[in-house]
Structures are given as structure tokens and as C-alpha cells.
Scaffold this active site. Structure first.
Site, short mmCIF file in Angstrom:
data_model
loop_
_atom_site.label_atom_id
_atom_site.label_comp_id
_atom_site.label_asym_id
_atom_site.label_seq_id
_atom_site.Cartn_x
_atom_site.Cartn_y
_atom_site.Cartn_z
N HIS A 1 -66.88 17.14 14.68
CA HIS A 1 -67.03 18.52 15.21
C HIS A 1 -67.55 18.47 16.65
O HIS A 1 -67.03 19.14 17.53
CB HIS A 1 -68.00 19.32 14.34
CG HIS A 1 -67.41 19.79 13.04
ND1 HIS A 1 -66.13 20.28 12.92
CD2 HIS A 1 -67.95 19.84 11.78
CE1 HIS A 1 -65.90 20.63 11.66
NE2 HIS A 1 -66.99 20.36 10.95
N PHE B 1 -67.96 -4.74 19.80
CA PHE B 1 -68.89 -4.48 20.91
C PHE B 1 -69.74 -5.73 21.13
O PHE B 1 -70.32 -6.26 20.19
CB PHE B 1 -69.78 -3.28 20.59
CG PHE B 1 -70.65 -2.86 21.75
CD1 PHE B 1 -70.10 -2.20 22.84
CD2 PHE B 1 -72.00 -3.15 21.76
CE1 PHE B 1 -70.89 -1.83 23.92
CE2 PHE B 1 -72.81 -2.77 22.83
CZ PHE B 1 -72.24 -2.11 23.92
N MET C 1 -63.97 4.32 46.94
CA MET C 1 -63.44 3.13 47.61
C MET C 1 -62.74 2.27 46.57
O MET C 1 -63.09 2.32 45.39
CB MET C 1 -64.58 2.30 48.23
CG MET C 1 -65.26 2.95 49.42
SD MET C 1 -66.75 2.07 49.92
CE MET C 1 -66.09 0.67 50.78
N GLU D 1 -69.45 15.31 11.06
CA GLU D 1 -70.21 16.19 11.97
C GLU D 1 -70.06 15.74 13.43
O GLU D 1 -69.95 16.57 14.33
CB GLU D 1 -71.69 16.25 11.57
CG GLU D 1 -71.96 16.74 10.15
CD GLU D 1 -71.18 18.00 9.75
OE1 GLU D 1 -70.86 18.82 10.63
OE2 GLU D 1 -70.89 18.15 8.56
N ARG E 1 -67.75 1.24 43.66
CA ARG E 1 -68.26 1.45 45.02
C ARG E 1 -67.70 2.77 45.54
O ARG E 1 -66.59 3.17 45.17
CB ARG E 1 -67.80 0.33 45.96
CG ARG E 1 -68.16 -1.07 45.49
CD ARG E 1 -67.70 -2.13 46.51
NE ARG E 1 -66.28 -1.98 46.84
CZ ARG E 1 -65.71 -2.43 47.96
NH1 ARG E 1 -66.45 -3.05 48.87
NH2 ARG E 1 -64.42 -2.28 48.19
#
Length: 421
Positions: free
Chosen positions: A150, A221, A281, A147, A295
Site C-alpha cells: 500500500h 545484498f 557532470m 501494508e 559529480r
């Protein structure tokens, strides 16, 4: 710009909800329901890692008193109700990119789940619902990944699509065999969706502290308590990170990031990201961390040949906004059209207060609804607006847009660019 977007790491901040029937199904045991959802999340994460997407579980809610919507066996109706609840209730309480409802109800027919195609990052449509249809959590996790697929622009696989031997994640029918791979078609669908829509919410990396699931060393992670995470020890090739402990190896200052090179911080002043355009920048390293802080030029600096003013690193001008809403031939309407913004209705207002539409003051009419001339064979109306009842803010003049010489839009008012806005 498209290539830069495609190459960027993506993050889906996921919110999982379990309904009241799930709570009853697991013996009114909150810990059991939570464990079930964490197990599911731990299956989804590596599936999407292969697509350069990190799924971070940033919220979990169990409806242990009563359902907050009427969960019913019609999947269509339940999805609509859940999406509306997410938009009007959940999003105001917790920032996230995508929400999935896990329900203990049996949906009509062979349906095990439903999700809006291409809904990611949309207030109304970044949602899906899945039936807790199997004791095997892998199979339920794959249904949620389906899902979410999708939502991320993937359609069902056709017979010619392949991912190896098993049916792939986006197969049109449920399989009792677990498949952890997206097909070649799904990958193509997803890439085309990203190029066409460039959803912005998935570029923002969540903070370690946003993640609610227990830290798992090996999920790519960096979570609370970890210094690095290069995946499982059998596949990690990172010389800076000890995959078994998720700690930096001896002598290493860092393992990843734009300001990390060969396990050391890059020197102060080293450019880590080039300027994208005149409102951006070049970004530089500090020499003390791996972060490459974004920045940009000060707000109010003229841009695009004095047609606009920089605002938070972008140069918003009405001409570009009309093209985005109505297509390449569109232009900004004549000034007279913007007078409709003085009426204070769906078609013309400057801002909302407690859901009441506030009419524009005469000097602010160019900071309300954007009026465009589509300039197409089928539409010669000189005063067009884009209006969707599901997303009323779409089609308003964007904040920071030039509304007069030396002035820009801020909260529905045309203010001097030298004042903070």
C-alpha cells in the site's frame, strides 16, 4: 527521465517496531522477539526482490518497558498514532524510508493490518501496522509486505487480478495460504505510482553498516563480511561470485557496479554515467573500485537561461516549484504577495527555530513561503500558498533557488551565490 527512474534499483530502508504486547507474548524474551522479526525480514526480502526493490532492515525497536503510543484495537487510530510517533520521534533518531509496527493486539473485525496508500518517502505517511496474527511467520511477513505494498502505491486486488494459482499478496482478505507473489494489477499500480510520484528516498542505497539484521548469504545484498551476493546458488548465474560463500571467485576484482565489467574494474576515466542536465557532470570510474561517484557542477553556476543557479546537481527555480504544487498553468505570484513572509505565521515565514516561525527580513522574502498564481478557472486568487499542517516544509521556496540576481536561498536567507551555501 521516467524510464531512467523506473530502471534504477530501489532500496527500502525498513524500520520494524514490536510493541509491549509482542514482548509479553514471547515470554519477555528479547532474543525471541528479535528472531521473529529477523525471520519475517528474511521472507519480505525475496518478495520485493522480484519487484527490483531491495528491503534492508536498518532498525529494530522492541517496546519492552511500555508502549510509546496507545496501541488499541481500532486499527485506524493506532496507525495514525504510530505514524505521528514515527514522524516526531523515530525519524529524528534514525534515518529510514518506511516503518512498520508489529503488534500483539487483536484489531477490531477481520483487519490484520493497515497502511497508508502511496505513503513511501513521506514524513507523515510512510508507515503501516500489522497484527502478529499467526504462529507461521511467513503469513505475518506477507501481511507486512501487503501494508508496504500500500505504501508503495498498490491497491487491493480485484477478482480479475492474477499471479498464478494462489491469492496474491494484495488480496483484500486474509488467506491462510502463503502467497509470495504480487499480481499483474499490483505491478501496474506500483509502476504507475512510481512514474507519477518518483519518490526519491528509495533510490539511495543503504551502507552495509546500516543493516541491523544478521548477514544472509543469498539475499542479493552485499552485507558485512560478504564480497558479493548473487542470490541462492540454484538461481545465481554470476560468473564473478561464488553464491555458496558470497566471496569473489579467484581472479575476480568485482561482481557488480557501474564500474565493473566481466569481473574486472573498468579503466580510470571510463564514463559510467552521462550528465543528466546542465547542472550535472558526466561521472567516471577511478579504475580502483566499482563505485561511480556522482559529480555535479559547482553550486552557483547559472542555469535555465540564467533563471536559476545550480544547487547540488539541480536547477531549482520558482516557476517549476509552482507548477509542481499547483499544476501546469501555475506561475509565480507578483512580488507584493511575498511580503506576507514578513508576518512570521503559518502563511509566511523564512525559517523555524525551536518550532517558532521566524519572519523574513525584507531582503529575504523570496526565501520563505512560495507564492503562486494557479491560473485555473476555480482559483483566481493571485497570492496562493501550499500549506499542509502535516508537512509544513512543503510549499517553502527550495534551498538554492534564485531569489535575486547573483543571490540564492540558503536557510531562509537570500545570500550571495559566491559564498558557500
Amino acid at each position: 527521465e521516467q524510464q531512467r527512474y523506473l530502471n534504477a534499483k530501489k532500496y527500502v530502508k525498513l524500520f520494524l517496531v514490536a510493541d509491549y504486547i509482542m514482548y509479553l507474548k514471547y515470554g519477555r524474551n528479547l532474543t525471541a522477539v528479535r528472531t521473529r522479526m529477523y525471520d519475517i525480514d528474511n521472507v519480505i526480502t525475496p518478495i520485493y526482490h522480484r519487484m527490483n526493490i531491495h528491503v534492508a532492515l536498518v532498525g529494530l525497536e522492541i517496546w519492552s518497558n511500555t508502549d510509546k503510543i496507545i496501541v488499541q484495537s481500532s486499527a485506524d487510530v493506532t496507525l495514525d498514532l504510530f505514524a505521528k510517533w514515527r514522524a516526531t520521534d523515530l525519524l529524528s533518531r534514525k534515518s529510514h524510508d518506511n516503518a512498520q509496527l508489529l503488534t500483539g493486539i487483536n484489531f477490531n473485525g477481520p483487519t490484520a493490518g493497515l497502511g497508508y496508500l502511496g505513503g513511501i518517502c513521506n514524513t507523515m505517511y510512510s508507515a503501516g501496522i500489522v497484527q502478529d496474527h499467526s504462529k507461521i511467520h511467513d503469513l505475518v511477513a506477507i501481511a507486512i509486505a501487503h501494508e508496504m505494498g500500500h505504501n508503495l502505491g498498490m491497491d487491493h486486488d480485484k477478482d480479475t487480478c492474477t499471479c498464478g494459482t494462489r491469492p496474491c499478496i494484495m488480496a483484500g482478505a486474509l488467506s491462510c495460504e502463503a502467497s509470495f507473489l504480487f499480481s499483474d494489477c499490483s505491478q501496474k499500480d506500483h509502476q504507475e505510482f512510481l512514474i507519477k510520484n518518483m519518490p526519491q528516498c528509495i533510490l539511495k542505497k543503504p551502507l552495509k553498516t546500516d543493516v541491523v539484521s544478521p548477514a544472509v548469504c543469498g539475499n542479493y545484498f552485499v552485507e558485512v563480511g560478504e564480497e558479493c551476493d548473487c542470490g541462492p546458488p540454484r538461481t545465481c548465474r554470476d560468473p564473478c561470485c561464488d553464491a555458496a560463500t558470497c566471496k569473489l571467485r579467484q581472479g575476480a576484482q568485482c561482481a557488480e557496479g557501474l564500474c565493473c565489467d566481466q569481473c574486472r574494474f573498468k579503466g580510470a576515466g571510463t564514463e559510467c554515467r552521462a550528465a543528466k542536465d546542465e547542472c550535472d557532470m558526466a561521472d567516471v570510474c577511478t579504475g580502483r573500485s566499482t563505485e561511480c561517484t556522482d559529480r555535479f557542477q559547482r553550486n552557483g553556476q547559472p542555469c535555465k537561461n540564467n533563471n536559476g543557479y545550480c544547487y547540488n546537481g539541480k536547477c531549482p527555480i520558482m516557476a517549476d516549484q509552482c507548477i509542481a504544487l499547483f499544476g501546469p498553468g501555475a506561475t509565480v505570484s507578483q512580488d507584493a504577495c511575498f511580503q506576507f513572509n514578513r508576518e512570521g505565521n503559518h502563511y509566511g515565514y523564512c525559517r523555524k527555530e525551536q518550532n517558532t516561525k521566524i519572519a523574513c527580513e525584507p531582503q529575504d522574502v523570496k526565501c520563505g513561503r512560495l507564492y503562486c498564481f494557479p491560473n485555473s478557472p476555480e482559483n483566481k486568487n493571485p497570492c496562493n500558498i501550499y500549506y499542509s499542517p502535516n508537512d509544513e516544509d512543503k510549499g517553502m521556496v527550495l534551498p538554492g533557488t534564485k531569489c535575486a540576481d547573483g543571490k540564492a536561498c540558503s536557510n531562509g536567507q537570500c545570500v550571495d551565490v559566491n559564498t558557500p551555501y
